[in-house]
Write an enzyme that holds these catalytic residues in place. Structure first.
Site, mmCIF file in Angstrom:
data_model
loop_
_atom_site.group_PDB
_atom_site.id
_atom_site.type_symbol
_atom_site.label_atom_id
_atom_site.label_comp_id
_atom_site.label_asym_id
_atom_site.label_seq_id
_atom_site.Cartn_x
_atom_site.Cartn_y
_atom_site.Cartn_z
ATOM 1 C CB VAL A 179 -0.917 0.035 1.245
ATOM 2 C CG1 VAL A 179 -1.867 1.230 1.181
ATOM 3 C CG2 VAL A 179 -1.699 -1.261 1.367
ATOM 4 C CB CYS A 180 0.977 4.196 0.549
ATOM 5 S SG CYS A 180 1.361 5.962 0.582
ATOM 6 C CB THR A 181 5.830 4.903 0.119
ATOM 7 O OG1 THR A 181 5.655 4.756 1.534
ATOM 8 C CG2 THR A 181 5.374 6.287 -0.301
#
Length: 207
Positions: A98-100
């Site tokens: 998720v995300c970075t």
């Protein structure tokens, strides 16, 4: 089914908790929170989470979930998550982020030449780490699923539920958590946010 949620200092809590709430309610799952040590981990906004197993203790998992961090790129410097991912990814059924968190997958070599997504502010950096960057909210590349920024972790996890347990179970889970977003503003992407808000965000992030 063994689910391994990765913990490390300054992770973003919703990146972890969103997928956890979606996946941990499925049938016949075992959840572990895996970190370098068993010491409590403090998220980037201060939430404290206690690991249940160490990287040394876990050498396989059916599903791996790697959250991102508001302190990015600091988590890349340690390298502990990437080292563990190199060990467990080859035998995992699904590896997700998720995300970075996708940059940690990329650091481990999992995204070399593969499509992936991430938070909009680090797309260029993800490309430099070898991924083929997509602006989609959820991207599947074989047995790897990546979600865009923070809240996209719920979308990624619902996608995974559909792939593992079927579309009806995913719809059931969506209803269970009453996931029907109706945000009061339309500033959720760089394309829809007002220019002044985007400039404010870029200044805050230093991008």
């Amino acid at each position: 089914m063994d689910l391994a949620f990765v913990l490390y200092p300054k992770l973003t809590a919703l990146d972890l908790i969103g997928p956890y709430e979606v996946l941990a309610h499925q049938r016949d799952v075992t959840v572990r929170f895996v970190a370098a040590t068993l010491d409590p981990v403090t998220a980037d906004a201060g939430l404290i989470i206690t690991p249940t197993a160490t990287f040394d203790e876990v050498d396989r998992a059916d599903v791996i979930v790697v959250p991102g961090s508001g302190a990015w790129p600091e988590p890349l410097a340690d390298g502990a998550v990437a080292r563990w991912l190199r060990k467990v990814h080859p035998t995992a059924t699904w590896t997700t982020s998720v995300c970075t968190g996708s940059t940690l997958l990329a650091q481990a070599g999992i995204l070399d030449g593969r499509p992936a997504t991430t938070h909009w502010a680090v797309r260029e950096e993800l490309a430099q780490l070898g991924a083929v960057v997509s602006t989609d909210r959820v991207v599947r590349a074989g047995n790897v699923l990546t979600g865009a920024g923070v809240s996209a972790g719920i979308d990624m996890a619902l996608t995974l539920v559909g792939l593992i347990w079927g579309d009806d179970r995913a719809r059931f889970t969506q209803l269970l958590i009453e996931y029907a977003p109706e945000p009061p503003y339309d500033s959720g992407t760089p394309d829809t946010a007002p220019a002044s808000v985007l400039a404010m965000m870029r200044a805050e992030l230093g991008t």
